[in-house]
Motif scaffolding. Structure first.
Motif, short mmCIF file in Angstrom:
data_model
loop_
_atom_site.label_atom_id
_atom_site.label_comp_id
_atom_site.label_asym_id
_atom_site.label_seq_id
_atom_site.Cartn_x
_atom_site.Cartn_y
_atom_site.Cartn_z
N UNK A 175 -19.23 -8.03 12.35
CA UNK A 175 -18.87 -6.77 11.69
C UNK A 175 -17.39 -6.71 11.32
N UNK A 176 -17.08 -5.89 10.36
CA UNK A 176 -15.71 -5.79 9.85
C UNK A 176 -14.85 -4.91 10.73
N UNK A 177 -13.54 -5.07 10.56
CA UNK A 177 -12.57 -4.18 11.20
C UNK A 177 -12.03 -3.25 10.12
N UNK A 178 -12.07 -1.95 10.37
CA UNK A 178 -11.68 -0.96 9.36
C UNK A 178 -10.32 -0.34 9.71
N UNK A 179 -9.64 0.15 8.69
CA UNK A 179 -8.36 0.81 8.90
C UNK A 179 -8.14 1.83 7.79
N UNK A 180 -7.17 2.70 8.00
CA UNK A 180 -6.78 3.64 6.95
C UNK A 180 -6.15 2.86 5.80
N UNK A 181 -6.60 3.14 4.60
CA UNK A 181 -6.15 2.38 3.43
C UNK A 181 -4.97 3.10 2.77
N UNK A 182 -3.90 2.34 2.52
CA UNK A 182 -2.78 2.89 1.75
C UNK A 182 -2.76 2.22 0.39
N UNK A 183 -2.57 3.01 -0.64
CA UNK A 183 -2.64 2.48 -2.01
C UNK A 183 -1.33 1.81 -2.38
N UNK A 184 -1.24 0.52 -2.09
CA UNK A 184 -0.06 -0.27 -2.42
C UNK A 184 -0.43 -1.37 -3.41
N UNK A 185 0.49 -1.75 -4.27
CA UNK A 185 0.21 -2.87 -5.17
C UNK A 185 0.17 -4.18 -4.38
N UNK A 186 -0.40 -5.23 -4.95
CA UNK A 186 -0.41 -6.53 -4.26
C UNK A 186 1.02 -7.02 -4.00
N UNK A 187 1.16 -7.90 -3.02
CA UNK A 187 2.47 -8.49 -2.75
C UNK A 187 2.96 -9.26 -3.98
N UNK A 188 4.26 -9.20 -4.23
CA UNK A 188 4.85 -9.87 -5.40
C UNK A 188 5.76 -10.99 -4.93
N UNK A 189 5.57 -12.18 -5.48
CA UNK A 189 6.38 -13.34 -5.14
C UNK A 189 7.22 -13.71 -6.36
N UNK A 190 8.51 -13.48 -6.31
CA UNK A 190 9.39 -13.76 -7.44
C UNK A 190 9.71 -15.25 -7.53
N UNK A 191 10.20 -15.73 -8.67
CA UNK A 191 10.53 -17.15 -8.81
C UNK A 191 11.50 -17.61 -7.71
N UNK A 192 11.20 -18.74 -7.09
CA UNK A 192 12.04 -19.25 -6.01
C UNK A 192 11.55 -18.89 -4.62
N UNK A 193 10.59 -17.96 -4.53
CA UNK A 193 10.05 -17.59 -3.22
C UNK A 193 9.22 -18.73 -2.65
N UNK A 194 9.34 -18.94 -1.33
CA UNK A 194 8.59 -19.99 -0.63
C UNK A 194 7.91 -19.34 0.58
N UNK A 195 6.59 -19.41 0.65
CA UNK A 195 5.85 -18.81 1.76
C UNK A 195 4.93 -19.86 2.35
N UNK A 196 5.05 -20.11 3.65
CA UNK A 196 4.23 -21.10 4.34
C UNK A 196 3.59 -20.48 5.58
#
Length: 372
Positions: free
Chosen positions: A268-289
């Protein structure tokens, strides 16, 4: 439904240090987009428990905001519902909750008006998934007075943070020691209990008459030789977040694919209160590992092995390693963060460096970013 739920969410953990200076442990952010209490609430609704009471007290503003609508966990029904109780001053009582048993005692009217024969009591500071119906069936089959859900810790894990349990061959609890100086057993209580509603009312009333206020010490341990108390072992993931180190490690566990898949992709899923935020934005040069990045975040720098919550701004040339950045944090350019937990709504000034060299460092910048 056969059971009513009670979630004990009023406690304060001093071992969380600055992290609980402005919120309850139950409201601590977990895994990028959840709160600690979401796991207990989701388990309740996934187990088809329709009536749940949350007992809040310490620093409850943030928690109450999170619980302001029951629809996120599907408790917005005509039958049952989600109830949030705080200490209430009456002609007979002028106290805050003096313990877990006292919290239940001050809200006995809720239990008296229920019709369900059983009660499931759980804490709000643990991350896990559990079908309470299976525990209830076990409780009925054993003809137990009380069933305690327990977990076998690894040999290197610290069991002295919890109540330690020793059971016989039939799983009846013979020894129960709360937070011992030296742990003689690695089997610990998870803070989840099942018992008959009428019996709970009687035990809590009797404890109150004797000025006893703690559920574990004054009911479980005190009655272990008089009542049939059984243990129900779980083998799935379970983690308590009542210390800085355990909170940090629990969030880091979500960087493991098997833990992520268990909570995010398996029913079963885990539920939470939803906040209306845009998706994460990764600008040129960003590195995520190997990191979790929450919605509404903007990343310009480098992030490795970290959990980034919602609405975080990571400036140019920033480096974040092995850290947790809570909600709504602004990280100035050229900031270096390693082995840290950065408190929410902080502004970390440019060209600053925070490194947890002797364990996890909690970073709290008491700036006036939100001043008028």
């Amino acid at each position: 439904m056969r059971a009513v739920g009670i979630i004990l969410a009023g406690g304060n953990s001093r071992r969380m240090h600055e992290l609980t200076a402005k919120r309850a442990v139950a409201a601590m952010p977990v895994a990028g987009s959840y709160r600690a209490i979401d796991f207990a609430l989701s388990n309740m609704t996934n187990s088809h428990i329709q009536k749940v009471a949350v007992l809040t007290q310490y620093n409850s503003r943030s928690l109450n905001e999170h619980l302001n609508s029951s629809k996120w966990w599907d408790f917005g029904r005509k039958q049952g519902g989600l109830y949030v109780f705080t200490p209430t001053i009456t002609a007979d009582n002028g106290y805050w909750y003096r313990g877990t048993a006292d919290a239940i005692y001050q809200n006995l009217d809720f239990l008296r008006k229920c019709h369900e024969p059983y009660v499931i009591i759980t804490s709000a500071d643990a991350v896990y998934k559990l079908d309470y119906n299976k525990v209830l069936e076990y409780h009925i089959a054993k003809k137990a007075d009380i069933t305690v859900v327990c977990k076998e810790l690894g040999p290197k894990e610290d069991a002295t943070r919890f109540g330690t349990i020793r059971m016989n061959e039939s799983a009846r609890i013979e020894e129960f020691e709360e937070k011992p100086m030296v742990a003689h057993s690695q089997t610990v209580s998870t803070g989840i209990y099942i018992m008959r509603r009428r019996q709970l009312i009687d035990l809590v009333e009797h404890s109150a008459e004797e000025d006893r206020f703690d559920f574990v010490t004054d009911i479980l341990i005190r009655y272990k030789n008089l009542k049939k108390i059984y243990g129900y072992k779980i083998n799935s993931y379970w983690s308590n977040i009542s210390t800085v180190e355990s909170y940090y490690q629990t969030n880091m566990d979500f960087l493991k694919p098997e833990v992520r898949n268990y909570f995010f992709r398996e029913l079963p899923s885990v539920f939470s209160k939803v906040s209306d935020q845009p998706p994460a934005k990764y600008n040129p040069g960003a590195v995520v590992k190997n990191s979790l990045v929450g919605s509404g975040s903007i990343v310009n720098g480098t992030i490795e092995n970290s959990v980034i919550f919602k609405k975080v701004f990571v400036g140019n040339n920033c480096v974040i390693r092995n850290s947790i950045i809570l909600n709504d944090v602004y990280l100035g350019d050229n900031t270096y963060i390693e082995n840290c937990i950065v408190e929410s709504r902080d502004t970390i000034r440019a060209n600053t460096r925070h490194v947890g060299e002797n364990g996890v460092k909690v970073v709290v910048e008491k700036n006036e970013r939100y001043a008028l």
